[in-house]
Design a protein around this motif. Structure first.
Motif, PDB file in Angstrom:
ATOM      1  N   ARG A  86       0.832  -1.199   0.000  1.00  0.00           N
ATOM      2  CA  ARG A  86       0.000   0.000   0.000  1.00  0.00           C
ATOM      3  C   ARG A  86       0.868   1.250   0.000  1.00  0.00           C
ATOM      4  O   ARG A  86       1.893   1.310   0.692  1.00  0.00           O
ATOM      5  N   PHE A  87       0.485   2.248  -0.768  1.00  0.00           N
ATOM      6  CA  PHE A  87       1.143   3.552  -0.731  1.00  0.00           C
ATOM      7  C   PHE A  87       0.847   4.184   0.625  1.00  0.00           C
ATOM      8  O   PHE A  87      -0.321   4.370   0.993  1.00  0.00           O
ATOM      9  N   GLN A  88       1.886   4.496   1.387  1.00  0.00           N
ATOM     10  CA  GLN A  88       1.706   4.954   2.762  1.00  0.00           C
ATOM     11  C   GLN A  88       1.367   6.447   2.810  1.00  0.00           C
ATOM     12  O   GLN A  88       2.156   7.293   3.242  1.00  0.00           O
ATOM     13  N   TYR A  89       0.163   6.744   2.356  1.00  0.00           N
ATOM     14  CA  TYR A  89      -0.290   8.141   2.250  1.00  0.00           C
ATOM     15  C   TYR A  89      -0.222   8.879   3.578  1.00  0.00           C
ATOM     16  O   TYR A  89       0.274  10.012   3.656  1.00  0.00           O
ATOM     17  N   GLU A  90      -0.714   8.259   4.625  1.00  0.00           N
ATOM     18  CA  GLU A  90      -0.769   8.945   5.917  1.00  0.00           C
ATOM     19  C   GLU A  90       0.621   9.339   6.413  1.00  0.00           C
ATOM     20  O   GLU A  90       0.820  10.444   6.941  1.00  0.00           O
ATOM     21  N   ASP A  91       1.609   8.445   6.248  1.00  0.00           N
ATOM     22  CA  ASP A  91       2.971   8.746   6.677  1.00  0.00           C
ATOM     23  C   ASP A  91       3.572   9.884   5.854  1.00  0.00           C
ATOM     24  O   ASP A  91       4.262  10.757   6.390  1.00  0.00           O
ATOM     25  N   HIS A  92       3.305   9.870   4.562  1.00  0.00           N
ATOM     26  CA  HIS A  92       3.870  10.900   3.691  1.00  0.00           C
ATOM     27  C   HIS A  92       3.271  12.272   3.999  1.00  0.00           C
ATOM     28  O   HIS A  92       3.991  13.279   4.028  1.00  0.00           O
ATOM     29  N   VAL A  93       1.968  12.332   4.234  1.00  0.00           N
ATOM     30  CA  VAL A  93       1.329  13.608   4.559  1.00  0.00           C
ATOM     31  C   VAL A  93       1.814  14.118   5.919  1.00  0.00           C
ATOM     32  O   VAL A  93       2.033  15.318   6.109  1.00  0.00           O
ATOM     33  N   ALA A  94       2.004  13.210   6.861  1.00  0.00           N
ATOM     34  CA  ALA A  94       2.523  13.616   8.182  1.00  0.00           C
ATOM     35  C   ALA A  94       3.913  14.238   8.047  1.00  0.00           C
ATOM     36  O   ALA A  94       4.230  15.240   8.709  1.00  0.00           O
ATOM     37  N   ALA A  95       4.741  13.651   7.187  1.00  0.00           N
ATOM     38  CA  ALA A  95       6.077  14.212   6.969  1.00  0.00           C
ATOM     39  C   ALA A  95       5.985  15.605   6.366  1.00  0.00           C
ATOM     40  O   ALA A  95       6.708  16.525   6.770  1.00  0.00           O
ATOM     41  N   LEU A  96       5.072  15.794   5.405  1.00  0.00           N
ATOM     42  CA  LEU A  96       4.922  17.086   4.752  1.00  0.00           C
ATOM     43  C   LEU A  96       4.340  18.148   5.685  1.00  0.00           C
ATOM     44  O   LEU A  96       4.850  19.272   5.774  1.00  0.00           O
ATOM     45  N   VAL A  97       3.273  17.783   6.385  1.00  0.00           N
ATOM     46  CA  VAL A  97       2.512  18.764   7.164  1.00  0.00           C
ATOM     47  C   VAL A  97       3.120  18.998   8.546  1.00  0.00           C
ATOM     48  O   VAL A  97       3.298  20.151   8.972  1.00  0.00           O
ATOM     49  N   ASN A  98       3.434  17.939   9.258  1.00  0.00           N
ATOM     50  CA  ASN A  98       3.894  18.076  10.643  1.00  0.00           C
ATOM     51  C   ASN A  98       5.393  18.352  10.752  1.00  0.00           C
ATOM     52  O   ASN A  98       5.819  19.198  11.552  1.00  0.00           O
ATOM     53  N   ASP A  99       6.185  17.626   9.959  1.00  0.00           N
ATOM     54  CA  ASP A  99       7.642  17.742  10.076  1.00  0.00           C
ATOM     55  C   ASP A  99       8.260  18.663   9.030  1.00  0.00           C
ATOM     56  O   ASP A  99       9.442  18.989   9.124  1.00  0.00           O
ATOM     57  N   ARG A 100       7.473  19.045   8.044  1.00  0.00           N
ATOM     58  CA  ARG A 100       7.969  19.871   6.929  1.00  0.00           C
ATOM     59  C   ARG A 100       9.198  19.220   6.300  1.00  0.00           C
ATOM     60  O   ARG A 100      10.215  19.851   6.044  1.00  0.00           O
ATOM     61  N   LEU A 101       9.069  17.927   6.048  1.00  0.00           N
ATOM     62  CA  LEU A 101      10.115  17.154   5.387  1.00  0.00           C
ATOM     63  C   LEU A 101       9.515  16.494   4.147  1.00  0.00           C
ATOM     64  O   LEU A 101       8.363  16.062   4.165  1.00  0.00           O
ATOM     65  N   TRP A 102      10.308  16.418   3.094  1.00  0.00           N
ATOM     66  CA  TRP A 102       9.841  15.702   1.913  1.00  0.00           C
ATOM     67  C   TRP A 102       9.848  14.209   2.194  1.00  0.00           C
ATOM     68  O   TRP A 102      10.795  13.694   2.789  1.00  0.00           O
ATOM     69  N   PRO A 103       8.806  13.500   1.798  1.00  0.00           N
ATOM     70  CA  PRO A 103       8.739  12.054   2.075  1.00  0.00           C
ATOM     71  C   PRO A 103       9.806  11.293   1.303  1.00  0.00           C
ATOM     72  O   PRO A 103      10.371  11.787   0.321  1.00  0.00           O
ATOM     73  N   ASP A 104      10.070  10.071   1.745  1.00  0.00           N
ATOM     74  CA  ASP A 104      11.061   9.227   1.087  1.00  0.00           C
ATOM     75  C   ASP A 104      10.650   8.947  -0.349  1.00  0.00           C
ATOM     76  O   ASP A 104       9.463   8.853  -0.675  1.00  0.00           O
ATOM     77  N   SER A 105      11.653   8.775  -1.204  1.00  0.00           N
ATOM     78  CA  SER A 105      11.402   8.517  -2.618  1.00  0.00           C
ATOM     79  C   SER A 105      10.825   7.122  -2.830  1.00  0.00           C
ATOM     80  O   SER A 105      10.980   6.231  -1.985  1.00  0.00           O
ATOM     81  N   THR A 106      10.173   6.945  -3.982  1.00  0.00           N
ATOM     82  CA  THR A 106       9.650   5.639  -4.378  1.00  0.00           C
ATOM     83  C   THR A 106      10.793   4.658  -4.576  1.00  0.00           C
ATOM     84  O   THR A 106      11.728   4.933  -5.313  1.00  0.00           O
ATOM     85  N   ARG A 107      10.731   3.514  -3.898  1.00  0.00           N
ATOM     86  CA  ARG A 107      11.760   2.493  -4.050  1.00  0.00           C
ATOM     87  C   ARG A 107      11.215   1.218  -4.667  1.00  0.00           C
ATOM     88  O   ARG A 107      11.974   0.346  -5.078  1.00  0.00           O
ATOM     89  N   ALA A 108       9.909   1.099  -4.711  1.00  0.00           N
ATOM     90  CA  ALA A 108       9.281  -0.101  -5.271  1.00  0.00           C
ATOM     91  C   ALA A 108       7.852   0.261  -5.659  1.00  0.00           C
ATOM     92  O   ALA A 108       7.400   1.392  -5.467  1.00  0.00           O
ATOM     93  N   ILE A 109       7.127  -0.690  -6.183  1.00  0.00           N
ATOM     94  CA  ILE A 109       5.760  -0.436  -6.612  1.00  0.00           C
ATOM     95  C   ILE A 109       4.830  -0.404  -5.400  1.00  0.00           C
ATOM     96  O   ILE A 109       5.032  -1.120  -4.412  1.00  0.00           O
ATOM     97  N   SER A 110       3.828   0.469  -5.456  1.00  0.00           N
ATOM     98  CA  SER A 110       2.825   0.542  -4.388  1.00  0.00           C
ATOM     99  C   SER A 110       1.522   1.040  -5.000  1.00  0.00           C
ATOM    100  O   SER A 110       1.485   1.504  -6.142  1.00  0.00           O
ATOM    101  N   GLU A 111       0.446   0.947  -4.217  1.00  0.00           N
ATOM    102  CA  GLU A 111      -0.885   1.238  -4.766  1.00  0.00           C
ATOM    103  C   GLU A 111      -1.777   1.851  -3.698  1.00  0.00           C
ATOM    104  O   GLU A 111      -1.600   1.609  -2.494  1.00  0.00           O
ATOM    105  N   LEU A 112      -2.737   2.644  -4.132  1.00  0.00           N
ATOM    106  CA  LEU A 112      -3.695   3.271  -3.228  1.00  0.00           C
ATOM    107  C   LEU A 112      -5.009   3.448  -3.982  1.00  0.00           C
ATOM    108  O   LEU A 112      -5.013   3.825  -5.162  1.00  0.00           O
ATOM    109  N   ARG A 113      -6.140   3.162  -3.310  1.00  0.00           N
ATOM    110  CA  ARG A 113      -7.456   3.362  -3.932  1.00  0.00           C
ATOM    111  C   ARG A 113      -8.143   4.566  -3.300  1.00  0.00           C
ATOM    112  O   ARG A 113      -8.364   4.613  -2.084  1.00  0.00           O
ATOM    113  N   LEU A 114      -8.466   5.549  -4.146  1.00  0.00           N
ATOM    114  CA  LEU A 114      -9.228   6.724  -3.741  1.00  0.00           C
ATOM    115  C   LEU A 114     -10.585   6.656  -4.435  1.00  0.00           C
ATOM    116  O   LEU A 114     -10.651   6.579  -5.670  1.00  0.00           O
TER     117      LEU A 114
END
Length: 498
Positions: A86-114
């Motif tokens: 699964r694409f870890q959306y929640e972790d990436h948004v937390a890094a952007l919003v709370n820590d003001r850090l760019w999330p880690d780069s894509t290292r493998a395939i992942s997926e998310l359903r919106l």
């Protein structure tokens, strides 16, 4: 080229998989959106901003369904593919919003359903539409996509092209050690594991050096040499090109035979399943590119980026089917080529950036003989990290961008601490687009001794921290700011919400 990447058996499996997916989609409409690009181009940030703005009702004036108030809500659901991370959306948004850090780069395939619940714009469509669309976002590294052309190349072809590329002026000094090591090896000698490891390690080191900011090169197959994942140390990644090979069959037990067997194993067990199980299942695609990094590195990097986009486009299956053929075969009918980090430039230069990317995409489309799909380009910032202003310099007023440069970024000898906000004049993109791609010109940055300087007076692109988000009087955090994300959304999914 895509038609040559599969066998009859592969096509049968693809047809069965497509039929199963389409049958499910009759009752629950879905669209599979591929998101790719080379490392650090901004794939993870794009997906995070895409989802965040839809869920939180972001400012999207060019996204028709949102502007007209027809979207009731957007929310995350379980993805349909249990075997894909699964694409870890929640972790990436937390890094952007709370820590003001760019999330880690894509290292493998992942997926998310919106899933988006909406009201159709026409009464006729409202009678027959469920008013719900699931967007399955598939995130994968562009480096893996650049492996697909290997399926149509023999080991001798791969070796010859690798050495030709390595001898180019922009690569020659980086590949010198590997080429010297290869020249001292006899391909017909007995296979030796330690020799294979030395060659593979030296070849991988050369590819990784090409990827660094100083050169910012893009066409660097095999992609798993840059992102090995759980294949690291396996025989399938312990091979390298050899010089001076003919098409004659290699002697059994020779170094060439070993390398050729491992190259074929890489194609069979790594590249082909990725194409069959993921690429052939896509409906739409966005290719994000970091044109600014390539511009910083000079015409050689821009020409290499164009070569990479050409090979990426050649791997897709473009076209529009009909009611019957769509049940057995998916085709990509829309592709967006997006130049990210537009917020690193003043808006006065955005049209030039988009024109550069349009030229790159048009030439790539022509070279890839790519027809049957709509291709568009956009200069965007999925998350806007800067704002604009002006400063006085003598009698001249300069347009600047204001933001917090990342720690250790440099301009004019000044090193930033990652905490201090500053105003930067990034410079102007060239008026003449041809000069951007002209590797035969006098640009000093194409010599083998080139070392990129951040003090270059023409262009000064530095990386910034994510922005500090505004909050309402009630303390609610607003959606992530962007530049032209709404235009990208409209092109990629707008018609499916009409």
């Amino acid at each position: 080229m895509a038609s040559s990447l599969t066998t009859f058996t592969d096509e049968a499996k693809i047809a069965l998989d497509t039929l199963s997916g389409r049958a499910t989609g009759l009752f629950s409409p879905s669209l599979r959106l591929g998101v790719t690009g080379l490392s650090r181009a901004g794939k993870t940030v794009f997906i995070s901003a895409f989802v965040h703005n839809l869920i939180h009702g972001g400012r999207l004036p060019l996204f028709a369904a949102q502007k007209s108030g027809r979207i009731a809500r957007a929310f995350l659901e379980e993805q349909p593919d249990d075997a894909v991370p699964r694409f870890q959306y929640e972790d990436h948004v937390a890094a952007l919003v709370n820590d003001r850090l760019w999330p880690d780069s894509t290292r493998a395939i992942s997926e998310l359903r919106l899933t988006i619940e909406y009201e159709s714009a026409s009464g006729w469509s409202r009678m027959f539409s469920s008013g719900k669309l699931s967007v399955d976002i598939v995130d994968y590294p562009g480096e893996w996509l650049l492996d697909l052309p290997l399926l149509g190349k023999s080991y001798a072809d791969f070796s010859r092209e690798a050495f030709e590329m390595a001898a180019l002026p922009v690569r020659a000094d980086l590949s010198k050690e590997w080429r010297a090591l290869s020249a001292a090896v006899d391909p017909n000698a007995d296979a030796d594991e330690m020799t294979a490891r030395r060659l593979a390690d030296s070849f991988a080191a050369y590819l990784k050096a090409c990827k660094l900011d100083e050169r910012a090169l893009s066409t660097l197959p095999p992609g798993r040499f840059l992102m090995p994942g759980d294949l690291e140390g396996s025989p399938a990644l312990t091979f390298a090109p050899l010089p001076g090979l003919s098409e004659r069959r290699a002697r059994s037990g020779s170094l060439q035979a070993m390398m050729e067997r491992r190259y074929e194993a890489y194609k069979t067990y790594v590249v082909k399943p990725f194409f069959r199980e993921h690429i052939t299942r896509l409906d739409r695609q966005i290719v994000v590119i970091d044109a600014l990094q390539a511009l910083n590195a000079g015409p050689g990097a821009m020409a290499d980026l164009e070569r990479a986009v050409t090979e990426i486009l050649a791997c897709f299956r473009p076209g529009r089917g009909n009611f019957l053929t769509d049940f057995f075969s998916r085709r990509i009918d829309r592709i967006l080529v997006a130049a990210t980090k537009a917020d690193h430039l003043h808006h006065e230069s955005h049209d030039r950036l988009q024109a550069i990317v349009r030229r790159l995409a048009d030439r790539a489309v022509a070279r890839a003989n790519f027809t049957g799909a709509d291709v568009d380009v956009v200069a965007l910032a999925a998350v806007r990290a800067t704002r604009e202003g002006t400063v006085k310099q003598g009698r001249e007023t300069l347009p600047v961008i204001i933001g917090t440069p990342l720690k250790d970024e440099k301009i004019n000898g000044e090193t930033f601490d990652g905490k201090t906000e500053t105003a930067i004049f990034p410079g102007d993109l060239p008026d003449k687009i041809d000069a951007v791609f002209d590797v035969s010109g006098p640009d000093h940055r194409q010599s083998p001794d080139h070392r990129q300087s951040n003090d270059d007076p023409a262009i000064r692109f530095v990386r910034f921290r994510p922005p500090k988000l505004e909050r309402t009087a009630e303390g609610v955090t607003l959606s992530l700011p962007h530049i032209r994300l709404d235009r990208a959304l409209q092109f990629l999914i707008g018609d499916r919400l009409a």
